[in-house]
Design an enzyme around this catalytic site. Structure first.
Site, PDB file in Angstrom:
ATOM      1  N   ARG A 173       0.915  -1.255   0.093  1.00  0.00           N
ATOM      2  CA  ARG A 173       0.068  -0.084   0.022  1.00  0.00           C
ATOM      3  C   ARG A 173       1.004   1.126   0.049  1.00  0.00           C
ATOM      4  O   ARG A 173       1.929   1.116   0.466  1.00  0.00           O
ATOM      5  CB  ARG A 173      -0.815   0.157   1.253  1.00  0.00           C
ATOM      6  CG  ARG A 173      -1.999  -1.092   1.440  1.00  0.00           C
ATOM      7  CD  ARG A 173      -2.567  -0.813   2.696  1.00  0.00           C
ATOM      8  NE  ARG A 173      -1.687  -0.381   4.048  1.00  0.00           N
ATOM      9  CZ  ARG A 173      -2.078   0.876   4.676  1.00  0.00           C
ATOM     10  NH1 ARG A 173      -3.089   1.534   4.161  1.00  0.00           N
ATOM     11  NH2 ARG A 173      -1.422   1.239   5.523  1.00  0.00           N
ATOM     12  N   ARG A 177      -2.314  10.640   1.736  1.00  0.00           N
ATOM     13  CA  ARG A 177      -3.217  11.577   2.608  1.00  0.00           C
ATOM     14  C   ARG A 177      -3.846  12.640   1.984  1.00  0.00           C
ATOM     15  O   ARG A 177      -3.140  13.483   1.508  1.00  0.00           O
ATOM     16  CB  ARG A 177      -2.394  11.858   3.787  1.00  0.00           C
ATOM     17  CG  ARG A 177      -3.141  12.153   4.977  1.00  0.00           C
ATOM     18  CD  ARG A 177      -2.309  12.467   6.235  1.00  0.00           C
ATOM     19  NE  ARG A 177      -1.746  11.347   7.096  1.00  0.00           N
ATOM     20  CZ  ARG A 177      -0.797  11.308   7.523  1.00  0.00           C
ATOM     21  NH1 ARG A 177      -0.026  12.185   7.953  1.00  0.00           N
ATOM     22  NH2 ARG A 177      -0.363   9.824   8.110  1.00  0.00           N
ATOM     23  N   ARG A 252      19.619  -6.646   6.267  1.00  0.00           N
ATOM     24  CA  ARG A 252      20.143  -5.366   5.456  1.00  0.00           C
ATOM     25  C   ARG A 252      21.155  -4.532   6.698  1.00  0.00           C
ATOM     26  O   ARG A 252      20.660  -4.482   8.005  1.00  0.00           O
ATOM     27  CB  ARG A 252      19.280  -4.273   5.031  1.00  0.00           C
ATOM     28  CG  ARG A 252      18.688  -4.768   3.914  1.00  0.00           C
ATOM     29  CD  ARG A 252      19.464  -4.783   2.520  1.00  0.00           C
ATOM     30  NE  ARG A 252      19.767  -3.329   2.042  1.00  0.00           N
ATOM     31  CZ  ARG A 252      20.962  -3.153   1.264  1.00  0.00           C
ATOM     32  NH1 ARG A 252      21.904  -3.916   0.944  1.00  0.00           N
ATOM     33  NH2 ARG A 252      21.035  -1.936   0.891  1.00  0.00           N
ATOM     34  N   ARG A 283      19.214   9.356   4.353  1.00  0.00           N
ATOM     35  CA  ARG A 283      18.773  10.052   5.311  1.00  0.00           C
ATOM     36  C   ARG A 283      19.817  11.169   5.907  1.00  0.00           C
ATOM     37  O   ARG A 283      20.784  10.619   6.224  1.00  0.00           O
ATOM     38  CB  ARG A 283      17.962   9.431   6.590  1.00  0.00           C
ATOM     39  CG  ARG A 283      16.877   8.693   6.129  1.00  0.00           C
ATOM     40  CD  ARG A 283      15.995   8.582   7.206  1.00  0.00           C
ATOM     41  NE  ARG A 283      16.387   7.251   8.299  1.00  0.00           N
ATOM     42  CZ  ARG A 283      15.322   6.702   9.162  1.00  0.00           C
ATOM     43  NH1 ARG A 283      14.273   7.411   9.403  1.00  0.00           N
ATOM     44  NH2 ARG A 283      15.976   6.159   9.936  1.00  0.00           N
ATOM     45  N   GLU A 305      22.814   8.644   7.033  1.00  0.00           N
ATOM     46  CA  GLU A 305      22.529   7.055   7.126  1.00  0.00           C
ATOM     47  C   GLU A 305      22.861   6.683   5.729  1.00  0.00           C
ATOM     48  O   GLU A 305      22.218   6.989   4.580  1.00  0.00           O
ATOM     49  CB  GLU A 305      21.056   6.988   7.485  1.00  0.00           C
ATOM     50  CG  GLU A 305      20.728   5.621   8.169  1.00  0.00           C
ATOM     51  CD  GLU A 305      19.534   5.467   8.589  1.00  0.00           C
ATOM     52  OE1 GLU A 305      19.262   6.449   9.544  1.00  0.00           O
ATOM     53  OE2 GLU A 305      18.528   4.907   8.194  1.00  0.00           O
ATOM     54  N   TYR A 353      11.073  -7.693  12.144  1.00  0.00           N
ATOM     55  CA  TYR A 353      11.196  -6.116  12.230  1.00  0.00           C
ATOM     56  C   TYR A 353      10.236  -5.398  12.956  1.00  0.00           C
ATOM     57  O   TYR A 353       9.033  -5.163  12.981  1.00  0.00           O
ATOM     58  CB  TYR A 353      11.271  -5.303  11.039  1.00  0.00           C
ATOM     59  CG  TYR A 353      11.545  -3.852  11.244  1.00  0.00           C
ATOM     60  CD1 TYR A 353      12.819  -3.522  11.242  1.00  0.00           C
ATOM     61  CD2 TYR A 353      10.623  -3.160  11.714  1.00  0.00           C
ATOM     62  CE1 TYR A 353      13.405  -2.216  11.527  1.00  0.00           C
ATOM     63  CE2 TYR A 353      11.064  -1.755  11.985  1.00  0.00           C
ATOM     64  CZ  TYR A 353      12.390  -1.428  11.973  1.00  0.00           C
ATOM     65  OH  TYR A 353      12.701  -0.139  12.515  1.00  0.00           O
ATOM     66  N   ASP A 355       9.152  -2.498  15.706  1.00  0.00           N
ATOM     67  CA  ASP A 355       9.203  -1.248  16.444  1.00  0.00           C
ATOM     68  C   ASP A 355       9.380  -1.354  17.938  1.00  0.00           C
ATOM     69  O   ASP A 355       9.017  -2.151  18.395  1.00  0.00           O
ATOM     70  CB  ASP A 355       8.290  -0.243  15.816  1.00  0.00           C
ATOM     71  CG  ASP A 355       8.330   0.518  14.537  1.00  0.00           C
ATOM     72  OD1 ASP A 355       9.537   0.748  14.202  1.00  0.00           O
ATOM     73  OD2 ASP A 355       7.431   0.945  13.907  1.00  0.00           O
TER      74      ASP A 355
END
Ligand code: FAD
Length: 373
Positions: A173, A177, A252, A283, A305, A353, A355
């Site tokens: 997806r 917004r 990674r 970034r 980064e 992964y 958070d």
């Protein structure tokens, strides 16, 4: 040897939450950590009054009230809202894709104008109903302009592969917004701990029943540890625990380049994504903006980064949760059934992964299973 109930391998958020909860229940815990500091990847330290996120930008966000209330015990959080911006060859766009982005790209002012533009671009691209790769998938979802300027270069750098060689399922997806809202996360709660993340782990580990030993790698004395501790909570790499006997899981990695600069404000935002292909980093983080500019006047700290391939010995930052690796992980998980005295937890132990809010939730679930069975 002193009597311990648990050995916790790794002082990241999973290990620390488990140790805290075990000690609260009167258990003696030893925590070993191979790095020279506690807190795993959420480690922050102070430079010129600025909390530097050593392992990349960490923004706490959750919709889980239990987790949000839980973390508040250990630090006061500010009202930081993640609103990254994208720099595409010097053009600046707001993220996530929203009306500010669409206005800058096409001059549209209303949601219906934005939707019409996206639809027109999708149709013009003539993508079939079955996108063959990430490029086709992204264009079929969002049209060519956003794909070319904000997705393509960034994604190719992140994965080290051409978008046409990446599978389409990576992007399921792409939320669009249709409001002028730059808040990246949809979660109910969001913020940064005032004074950094390390204090959280430090408080979790300060119970007298917990001993912490840094610069200590589990694999230096694996068999002794397993023999001497009734139970082990292992938050390192599950494939390494089993000596890679079924093969290597893939990750990674990242490389961070941090500079202290004699300027007060370098980029005006905590997070700037470089979405073009030629800038080698993805970034740039300017740490002081996580705490609204707190820090020494005339000083700032930035981190670039760089995505990197991973090979054995590198820091495994991101598990590669594609079907091939998930299958292999399942086999390691089956092997883990044969060592019931070891609980595998966290990002590396469960090869997922997570958070921060998810890792706390996972650790609290393990605590419930362990102490309320
Ligand atoms: C670049 C980056 C950005 C992120 N940004 C966010 C964000 O914005 N918001 C968010 O919620 N989450 C973010 N995360 C995720 C967050 O870092 C993790 O959810 C959390 O750190 C996972 O905690 P953990 O305890 O599972 O793992 P870790 O923090 O990795 O802790 C594991 C610890 O175990 C130690 N260890 C491993 N092997 C051994 C061994 N053999 N012996 C001894 N010690 C060992 C490691 O050194 C490490 O300290 C980000 C992650 C990365 C990499």
């Amino acid at each position: 040897m002193e009597k311990y109930d648990y050995l916790v391998v790794g002082s990241g958020l999973f290990g620390a939450t488990f140790a805290y909860e075990a000690a609260k229940r009167g258990k003696r815990v030893k925590v070993i950590e191979k790095r020279d500091h506690i807190a795993g990847n959420i480690y922050t330290h102070e430079v010129d009054g600025i909390q530097v996120h050593q392992y990349g930008a960490h923004i706490f966000h959750t919709s889980n009230k239990e987790v949000w209330d839980y973390i508040q015990q250990f630090a006061e959080f500010n009202r930081y809202t993640n609103s990254p911006i994208a720099n595409y060859n010097g053009e600046i766009y707001n993220l996530p894709f929203n009306m500010n982005t669409f206005n800058k790209l096409w001059g549209v002012q209303t949601p219906s104008e934005a939707v019409a533009e996206i639809e027109q671009q999708k149709q013009k691209a003539h993508i079939s109903d079955n996108p063959k790769n990430l490029e086709e998938q992204a264009i079929s979802l969002i049209g060519t302009d956003i794909y070319e300027k904000l997705i393509k270069g960034y994604t190719e750098k992140q994965w080290g592969k051409k978008a046409t060689e990446l599978p389409s399922f990576i992007i399921r997806r792409l939320p669009v917004r249709l409001t002028y809202d730059n808040n990246y996360f949809n979660d109910k709660y969001q913020g940064i701990p005032i004074g950094g993340y390390t204090q959280i782990v430090k408080k979790m580990l300060e119970n007298k029943l917990i001993d912490v030993e840094i610069n200590t790698d589990f694999f230096d004395k694996k068999n002794d540890y397993i023999k001497n501790f009734p139970k082990v909570i292992f938050t390192g790499m599950i494939d390494q625990f089993f000596d890679y006997q079924l093969g290597e899981l893939e990750y990674r990695s990242l490389r961070f380049e941090t500079d202290e600069l004699d300027v007060n404000n370098y980029q005006g935002n905590a997070v700037v994504n470089y979405t073009d292909a030629k800038t080698p980093y993805t970034r740039v983080i300017e740490h002081k903006h996580f705490e609204f500019g707190k820090g020494k006047e005339g000083k700032t700290v930035i981190t670039r980064e760089y995505p990197a391939n991973w090979s054995r010995g590198d820091e495994p930052y991101y598990p590669m949760n594609d079907s091939k690796n998930n299958e292999l992980y399942k086999k390691y998980k089956d092997l883990a059934q044969n060592v019931p005295s070891v609980i595998f937890g966290g990002r590396l132990g469960q090869y997922r992964y997570y958070d921060m809010h998810q890792v706390i939730h996972a650790a609290l679930t393990t605590v419930t299973q362990e102490f309320e069975k």
